[in-house]
Design an enzyme around this catalytic site. Structure first.
Site, PDB file in Angstrom:
ATOM      1  CD1 TRP A   7      -0.627  -3.135  -7.893  1.00 40.32           C
ATOM      2  CD2 TRP A   7       0.692  -1.341  -7.948  1.00 40.32           C
ATOM      3  NE1 TRP A   7      -1.335  -2.081  -7.348  1.00 40.32           N
ATOM      4  CE2 TRP A   7      -0.547  -0.967  -7.384  1.00 40.32           C
ATOM      5  CE3 TRP A   7       1.677  -0.367  -8.084  1.00 40.32           C
ATOM      6  CZ2 TRP A   7      -0.821   0.323  -6.945  1.00 40.32           C
ATOM      7  CZ3 TRP A   7       1.407   0.915  -7.654  1.00 40.32           C
ATOM      8  CH2 TRP A   7       0.159   1.253  -7.104  1.00 40.32           C
ATOM      9  CD1 TRP A  55      -1.967  -6.688   1.481  1.00 39.65           C
ATOM     10  CD2 TRP A  55      -0.236  -5.637   2.460  1.00 39.65           C
ATOM     11  NE1 TRP A  55      -2.218  -6.648   2.830  1.00 39.65           N
ATOM     12  CE2 TRP A  55      -1.171  -6.010   3.456  1.00 39.65           C
ATOM     13  CE3 TRP A  55       0.919  -4.970   2.834  1.00 39.65           C
ATOM     14  CZ2 TRP A  55      -0.974  -5.733   4.800  1.00 39.65           C
ATOM     15  CZ3 TRP A  55       1.122  -4.706   4.191  1.00 39.65           C
ATOM     16  CH2 TRP A  55       0.191  -5.070   5.145  1.00 39.65           C
ATOM     17  CD  GLU A  56      -3.159  -7.751  -2.439  1.00 39.51           C
ATOM     18  OE1 GLU A  56      -2.359  -7.289  -3.283  1.00 39.51           O
ATOM     19  OE2 GLU A  56      -3.720  -7.030  -1.597  1.00 39.51           O
ATOM     20  CB  VAL A  80       7.961  -4.474  -9.414  1.00 37.16           C
ATOM     21  CG1 VAL A  80       8.761  -3.187  -9.614  1.00 37.16           C
ATOM     22  CG2 VAL A  80       8.591  -5.612 -10.206  1.00 37.16           C
ATOM     23  CG  LEU A  81       6.594  -3.360  -3.228  1.00 33.08           C
ATOM     24  CD1 LEU A  81       7.035  -4.149  -2.031  1.00 33.08           C
ATOM     25  CD2 LEU A  81       5.384  -2.491  -2.898  1.00 33.08           C
ATOM     26  CB  ILE A  82       8.263   1.719  -7.936  1.00 38.79           C
ATOM     27  CG1 ILE A  82       8.677   0.557  -8.871  1.00 38.79           C
ATOM     28  CG2 ILE A  82       9.019   2.996  -8.307  1.00 38.79           C
ATOM     29  CD1 ILE A  82       8.428   0.792 -10.347  1.00 38.79           C
ATOM     30  CB  THR A  89       2.989   7.916   0.687  1.00 41.11           C
ATOM     31  OG1 THR A  89       3.017   6.615   0.078  1.00 41.11           O
ATOM     32  CG2 THR A  89       2.148   8.870  -0.151  1.00 41.11           C
ATOM     33  CG  HIS A 100       1.348   2.706   0.238  1.00 43.11           C
ATOM     34  ND1 HIS A 100       1.038   2.389  -1.062  1.00 43.11           N
ATOM     35  CD2 HIS A 100       0.551   1.951   1.008  1.00 43.11           C
ATOM     36  CE1 HIS A 100       0.085   1.492  -1.070  1.00 43.11           C
ATOM     37  NE2 HIS A 100      -0.232   1.213   0.168  1.00 43.11           N
TER      38      HIS A 100
HETATM   39  O1  LIG Z   1       3.073  -4.534  -6.056  1.00 39.42           O
HETATM   40  C1  LIG Z   1       2.926  -3.337  -5.728  1.00 39.42           C
HETATM   41  N1  LIG Z   1       1.813  -2.979  -5.022  1.00 39.42           N
HETATM   42  C2  LIG Z   1       1.630  -1.682  -4.654  1.00 39.42           C
HETATM   43  N2  LIG Z   1       0.508  -1.372  -3.961  1.00 39.42           N
HETATM   44  C3  LIG Z   1      -0.649  -2.265  -3.927  1.00 39.42           C
HETATM   45  C4  LIG Z   1      -0.575  -3.264  -2.774  1.00 39.42           C
HETATM   46  O2  LIG Z   1       0.440  -4.229  -3.041  1.00 39.42           O
HETATM   47  C5  LIG Z   1      -1.920  -3.993  -2.617  1.00 39.42           C
HETATM   48  O3  LIG Z   1      -2.215  -4.689  -3.819  1.00 39.42           O
HETATM   49  C6  LIG Z   1      -3.057  -3.018  -2.305  1.00 39.42           C
HETATM   50  O4  LIG Z   1      -2.673  -2.223  -1.190  1.00 39.42           O
HETATM   51  C7  LIG Z   1      -4.357  -3.782  -1.959  1.00 39.42           C
HETATM   52  O5  LIG Z   1      -4.134  -4.641  -0.881  1.00 39.42           O
HETATM   53  C8  LIG Z   1       2.590  -0.690  -4.994  1.00 39.42           C
HETATM   54  N3  LIG Z   1       2.455   0.676  -4.615  1.00 39.42           N
HETATM   55  O6  LIG Z   1       1.467   1.073  -3.913  1.00 39.42           O
HETATM   56  O7  LIG Z   1       3.331   1.513  -4.976  1.00 39.42           O
HETATM   57  C9  LIG Z   1       3.748  -1.109  -5.741  1.00 39.42           C
HETATM   58  O8  LIG Z   1       4.660  -0.304  -6.087  1.00 39.42           O
HETATM   59  N4  LIG Z   1       3.870  -2.414  -6.080  1.00 39.42           N
END
Ligand SMILES: O=c1[nH]c(NC[C@H](O)[C@H](O)[C@H](O)CO)c([N+](=O)[O-])c(=O)[nH]1
Length: 195
Positions: A27, A62-63, A121-123, A127, A129
């Site tokens: 991502w 998340w993984e 990288v989480l942006i 939401t 989320h």
């Molecule tokens: O690495 C990221 N995953 C994101 N979502 C996916 C998550 O990490 C999982 O891959 C997905 O939920 C499946 O398990 C993001 N957003 O939703 O914004 C993000 O900004 N960065």
């Protein structure tokens, strides 16, 4: 940016005997790429051999915790069944059942990885989320680190917008690439763990 002045002064350690894992999400890959490169550059600069840097990717942040745990577990089995061919990547490719038995068999001891860098990288979107992922990922990576005894370097940017992400990946001219700090931290923590 002032983030750079707050960071610790770099320490230089000999990385020539280290084996480092890098697990990175895909991502926001335009930000991920320079972060991963920055970490690798610092590992190589410290003398870590390219062949001792194992890179795995996952879809998103998340993984990261489960992938770091599995990379550790896979390397454990490799070290106990000495001479087992193939790379950790092969083991990660096997079925969940195999991995479950595999990680069950691996005792919690020092695997051949001296440290593993987790990069994501989480942006912030519109939401909640972002908060849930960030909270779970940071706790998850900390737990894997303490459970395995292998330093897991927290390389997850949690930012509110693209600009902030670019400023921490060294993409904005004159900004500092935090990936470099994570590479240096991996070497320092590995060396201190061996001594
Ligand atoms: O690495 C990221 N995953 C994101 N979502 C996916 C998550 O990490 C999982 O891959 C997905 O939920 C499946 O398990 C993001 N957003 O939703 O914004 C993000 O900004 N960065």
């Amino acid at each position: 940016d002032n983030m750079h002045t707050k960071g610790p002064a770099p320490q230089y350690h000999d990385g020539s005997n280290l084996r480092i894992g890098i697990v990175h999400a895909r991502w926001n890959d335009t930000i991920i790429e320079p972060l991963v490169q920055g970490a690798k550059d610092k590992l190589l600069e410290a003398g870590v051999k390219e062949s001792n840097i194992v890179v795995q990717t996952v879809p998103g942040a998340w993984e990261l915790p489960i992938a770091v745990q599995r990379l550790y577990a896979a390397s454990q089995v490799q070290s106990s069944s000495a001479g087992a061919g193939g790379s950790a990547g092969d083991l990660l490719g096997s079925s969940t059942a195999d991995l479950a038995s595999l990680s069950a068999r691996s005792s919690v001891s020092t695997g051949p990885f001296d440290a593993i860098i987790a990069i994501g990288v989480l942006i912030k979107g519109e939401t909640m989320h972002f908060e849930y992922i960030t909270e779970s990922v940071s706790h998850g990576l900390m737990r894997v680190s303490l459970d395995t005894g292998v330093p897991v370097i927290f390389g997850v940017l949690t930012v509110l917008n693209d600009e902030q992400a670019k400023a921490r990946a060294g993409i904005i001219p004159g900004s500092h690439n935090h990936g470099e700090d994570w590479g240096l931290a991996a070497v320092e923590m590995s060396v201190k763990r061996k001594n």
